[in-house]
Design a protein around this motif. Structure first.
Motif, short mmCIF file in Angstrom:
data_model
loop_
_atom_site.label_atom_id
_atom_site.label_comp_id
_atom_site.label_asym_id
_atom_site.label_seq_id
_atom_site.Cartn_x
_atom_site.Cartn_y
_atom_site.Cartn_z
N SER A 72 -84.49 -16.59 -20.61
CA SER A 72 -84.29 -16.63 -22.17
C SER A 72 -85.53 -16.95 -22.58
O SER A 72 -86.55 -17.54 -22.27
CB SER A 72 -83.28 -18.04 -22.60
OG SER A 72 -83.60 -19.06 -21.96
N VAL A 73 -85.70 -16.67 -24.12
CA VAL A 73 -87.04 -16.75 -24.76
C VAL A 73 -86.76 -17.70 -26.20
O VAL A 73 -85.59 -18.14 -26.25
CB VAL A 73 -87.47 -15.48 -25.32
CG1 VAL A 73 -87.74 -14.55 -24.19
CG2 VAL A 73 -86.60 -14.81 -26.24
N LEU A 74 -87.86 -18.16 -26.74
CA LEU A 74 -87.80 -18.89 -27.77
C LEU A 74 -88.11 -17.84 -29.05
O LEU A 74 -89.10 -17.19 -28.65
CB LEU A 74 -88.65 -20.24 -27.52
CG LEU A 74 -88.87 -21.14 -26.72
CD1 LEU A 74 -89.97 -22.04 -26.64
CD2 LEU A 74 -87.45 -21.74 -26.65
N VAL A 75 -87.58 -18.13 -29.98
CA VAL A 75 -87.88 -17.27 -30.95
C VAL A 75 -88.63 -18.28 -32.28
O VAL A 75 -88.06 -19.01 -32.63
CB VAL A 75 -86.54 -16.45 -31.56
CG1 VAL A 75 -87.14 -15.52 -32.89
CG2 VAL A 75 -86.16 -15.55 -30.52
N GLU A 76 -89.78 -17.76 -32.88
CA GLU A 76 -90.55 -18.40 -33.66
C GLU A 76 -90.19 -18.16 -35.25
O GLU A 76 -90.04 -16.79 -35.55
CB GLU A 76 -91.91 -18.19 -33.65
CG GLU A 76 -92.77 -18.96 -34.67
CD GLU A 76 -94.21 -18.95 -34.28
OE1 GLU A 76 -94.62 -18.75 -32.87
OE2 GLU A 76 -95.01 -18.90 -35.39
#
Lengths: 227, 288
Positions: free
Chosen positions: B144-148
């Motif tokens: 999973s990724v982080l979204v800014e």
């Protein structure tokens, strides 16, 4: 076309082209204290300024000869004409020299495209992996680039990087052939004499005979393969 | 898919980090500053070779890494560029970062890269597009990724979902976390005439995987102030106040100070990270 795709195509056109965006786009944007056009200009300026900086950083030697204002001007024309095709700025600028060939004001400094070719070769090799080639016929090494110029491109480079005084460069002294080579993690620039140049041409035509020149150019890293 | 955006480092649990800039490579290796993690832009490491890879490999032996993408264009209606996804994946596989992040923005249209984080109309349609693109990215890299959250200079009349709700909904639908950029919250709020405090107070604590801090510039356009997110100065006092407000409510979160233009000496960046750590430590102590 979906609404999102339409907005993105409209913004892309306004950003790449510069100038006043079309009415449909301006009407889609909320204005407030600033107008829609002023808000769009933030993105138009950002595109131009960041890509101009990226190009100027790759071609510092070219700038020594024509100045920052000229470089910024021509970079702006290039950016509009050939915007990046991928989000990887280290690959952007590969066609800048060819663009300069067809840009009339460059006639004032006709050697400029070859300086740019030389700088691009250095830049490109600096971010490349060194290929190991000890098989196959002798040929130009994948770790090498050759810039055969009608101008004294190596002397110009030396002057542009402050290694010789500008007055030591005679533009009418004839052309020079430069080889840029990546070896042992370092990029080096060297001169090829007319015999070495002839050897490269012969190799390309498959007509080179084994001689001392080939061994020397294999040592220099200009050639690769099995002698 | 693992939910690995909730980084719980060993030790204090209050990690503070800085952008890793080429200007600081050798300084970092010789002085080994006491920061907990470093962040690089993925796109700068997509070349096959170069000295910057050798430096990063060496630096990664000593520091946790965050890979921050700036060119994926998660908001592109045309979908992600498979070649770029493959390059991104290669960077993630090569460096095995602790955190991977990208932006709620778009930068590619018709195959042209606009080198900017461009705003999206926040609609049901664009939510579907971003969800699909995040799914594609997360499937490709297997995590999973982080979204800014973006810094905004304009918004669209067609927007129908408030930005924070948009981010929360896409996190719920994709399993992505949030990279809460406090400077962006402030810059957007000032530019769009909204309340940064209201935004900060509403961010769900459990979704925050990382916090960003940075400096911004103030421009005057025909007498109207516009804040530009240029990452070229120290974090402003207003942004520090917002950060304290956020951390007071949500607790310590991995915090990174970004600096991308007019890069100062390494010690200045390190001091900014120490300041963030001090904010987290002080609040933690107050709770005991």
């Amino acid at each position: 076309m979906s609404d999102l795709a339409r907005i993105q195509a409209g913004m892309k056109a306004a950003i790449v082209k510069g100038g006043e965006p079309d009415t449909a786009l301006l009407e889609a944007v909320v204005a407030g204290k600033l107008t829609s056009a002023q808000r769009m200009r933030v993105h138009q300026n950002n595109f131009r300024q960041t890509l101009t900086s990226a190009l100027l950083a790759i071609f510092p030697v070219a700038q020594v000869f024509v100045g920052e204002a000229f470089m910024k001007g021509v970079a702006g024309k290039f950016i509009t004409s050939e915007p990046p095709g991928a989000p990887m700025l280290s690959a952007y600028g590969a066609t800048f020299a060819d663009f300069l060939d067809g840009f009339p004001p460059v006639a004032q400094a006709p050697y400029l495209p070859d300086i740019v070719r030389l700088e691009w070769a250095v830049h490109e090799l600096q971010v490349s992996n060194e290929h190991v080639v000890d098989e196959g016929p002798v040929r130009l090494s994948p770790n090498a680039r050759v810039i055969d110029s009608r101008y004294p491109v190596l002397n110009l480079w030396m002057a542009g990087t402050g290694q010789i005084p500008p007055e030591a460069v005679n533009l009418k002294a004839g052309g020079q052939c430069a080889a840029v080579v990546l070896a042992f993690g370092e990029v080096r620039i060297m001169a090829l004499d007319s015999a070495e140049k002839a050897l490269l041409v012969a190799l390309e035509a498959g007509a080179a005979k084994e001689d001392a020149g080939i061994a020397r150019m294999l040592d220099m890293g200009v050639l690769a393969g099995k002698a | 898919m693992s939910v690995d955006y909730l980084w719980q480092p060993k030790g204090t649990g209050r990690p503070a980090g800085i952008s890793l800039k080429t200007e600081h490579f050798s300084d970092i290796l010789t002085s080994r500053p006491a920061v907990d993690f470093l962040e690089v832009h993925a796109e700068n490491y997509m070349t096959e070779g170069g000295a910057h890879h050798r430096y990063l490999e060496e630096i990664c032996a000593h520091y946790a890494l965050s890979v921050h993408g700036v060119g994926m264009s998660l908001g592109s209606a045309e979908g992600l560029d498979p070649a770029h996804v493959a390059r991104f994946k290669a960077v993630v596989e090569r460096y095995r970062p602790t955190i991977v992040s990208e932006h709620l923005a778009w930068s590619v249209s018709g195959g042209t890269y606009l080198n900017d984080l461009l705003p999206l109309p926040l609609t049901v349609e664009s939510l579907d597009v971003v969800v699909r693109n995040i799914d594609t990215l997360q499937q490709a890299i297997g995590r999973s990724v982080l979204v800014e959250n973006p810094s905004s200079y304009l918004s669209f009349k067609s927007s129908e979902i408030p930005e924070l709700e948009f981010l929360v909904r896409l996190a719920e639908r994709t399993g992505a976390g949030l990279l809460m950029d406090v400077n962006n919250v402030y810059v957007s709020a000032r530019n769009m005439e909204t309340s940064p405090e209201e935004y900060i107070d509403a961010v769900p604590a459990s979704l925050i995987g990382e916090v960003h801090l940075a400096g911004h510039a103030v421009k005057n356009i025909d007498g109207v102030e516009l804040r530009i997110d240029d990452h070229g100065s120290a974090v402003s006092p207003d942004v520090w106040a917002l950060y304290e407000r956020l951390i007071t409510r949500v607790g310590p979160k991995p915090t990174l100070v970004e600096w991308d233009t007019d890069i100062p000496p390494l010690s200045i960046l390190v001091a900014e990270a120490e300041k963030a750590k001090a904010v987290m430590n002080a609040l933690e102590a107050a709770h005991v």
